[in-house]
Design a protein around this motif. Structure first.
Motif, PDB file in Angstrom:
ATOM      1  N   GLU A 159      17.318  13.965   1.581  1.00 20.61           N
ATOM      2  CA  GLU A 159      18.167  12.794   1.998  1.00 20.61           C
ATOM      3  C   GLU A 159      18.881  12.328   1.273  1.00 20.61           C
ATOM      4  OE1 GLU A 159      17.229   8.585   3.964  1.00 20.61           O
ATOM      5  OE2 GLU A 159      15.609  10.121   4.595  1.00 20.61           O
ATOM      6  N   MET A 160      20.123  12.278   1.596  1.00 23.31           N
ATOM      7  CA  MET A 160      21.233  12.161   0.850  1.00 23.31           C
ATOM      8  C   MET A 160      21.678  10.718   1.571  1.00 23.31           C
ATOM      9  SD  MET A 160      24.149  15.119   1.617  1.00 23.31           S
ATOM     10  CE  MET A 160      23.265  16.627   1.855  1.00 23.31           C
ATOM     11  N   GLN A 161      21.985  10.088   2.213  1.00 29.07           N
ATOM     12  CA  GLN A 161      22.364   8.042   3.028  1.00 29.07           C
ATOM     13  C   GLN A 161      21.079   8.428   4.218  1.00 29.07           C
ATOM     14  OE1 GLN A 161      25.338   7.231   4.766  1.00 29.07           O
ATOM     15  NE2 GLN A 161      26.061   5.784   3.374  1.00 29.07           N
ATOM     16  N   SER A 162      20.066   7.100   3.955  1.00 27.40           N
ATOM     17  CA  SER A 162      19.429   6.270   4.783  1.00 27.40           C
ATOM     18  C   SER A 162      20.043   5.950   5.755  1.00 27.40           C
ATOM     19  CB  SER A 162      18.924   5.152   4.580  1.00 27.40           C
ATOM     20  OG  SER A 162      17.562   5.585   3.470  1.00 27.40           O
ATOM     21  N   GLY A 163      18.948   6.312   7.378  1.00 29.41           N
ATOM     22  CA  GLY A 163      19.523   6.879   9.047  1.00 29.41           C
ATOM     23  C   GLY A 163      18.889   5.367   9.134  1.00 29.41           C
TER      24      GLY A 163
END
Length: 183
Positions: A159-163
């Motif tokens: 995961e590079m950026q949280s949703g």
């Protein structure tokens, strides 16, 4: 012949009188039927108008409810970058500095700020999506790349950026890497 003529005239005259008497009854019956049709039509139009008003009221209530629920969407998107930067800052602090007495207060303060930000998000219906180990869902995740992995293809491995979600709507998709079978 005068008697015949006189009889024919009398019969004709009687027929005229009966027709004249029946004509008002027929005309009155036609007028009553016409008025009843107009009344039924007016009742139908009133029912349609009431249904339209009820539909408009429901639509306005839903729009007002949505406006209240999602009014903060733009602001929330802007604040997400602050939360991301705070997470990156905390992750960048080495373990030895976390234990150093000079920096311990700073680290505790940053962690407290992160918890408070998460609590504010929670109070406003903003929830973080969990992505790691799940199957890619294009409604919640945005695949940025594929990585060779021993996991099943299409499984999120990084995961590079949280949703985030706001109530039941997607606020921001999670930027992820998905597994692919090694070559």
């Amino acid at each position: 012949m005068t008697e015949e003529t006189s009889g024919t005239e009398t019969a004709t005259e009687n027929l005229r009188e009966e027709t004249a008497e029946a004509a008002p009854e027929v005309a009155e019956h036609d007028r009553t039927a016409e008025l009843e049709n107009q009344l039924a039509e007016a009742k139908q139009q009133v029912l349609y108008a009431q249904a339209d008003i009820q539909n408009m009221r429901r639509r306005a209530e839903k729009e007002a409810s949505d406006a209240r629920a999602y009014a903060a969407t733009s602001f929330a998107r802007d604040v997400l970058s602050v939360a991301d930067n705070l997470e990156r800052a905390l992750a960048a602090i080495p373990a030895e500095l976390r234990e150093d007495e000079k920096f311990k207060g700073l680290v505790v303060g940053l962690e407290a700020t992160g918890r408070e930000l998460a609590a504010v998000f929670g109070r406003n219906g903003i929830t973080k999506l969990s992505a790691m180990g799940e199957k890619l869902d294009p409604n919640k995740h945005q695949a940025m790349m594929e990585m060779p992995s021993d996991q099943e293809a299409g499984t999120i491995v990084q995961e590079m950026q949280s949703g985030y979600m706001i109530k039941d709507r997607l606020l921001r998709p999670a930027l992820v890497a998905v597994a692919k079978k090694p070559d």
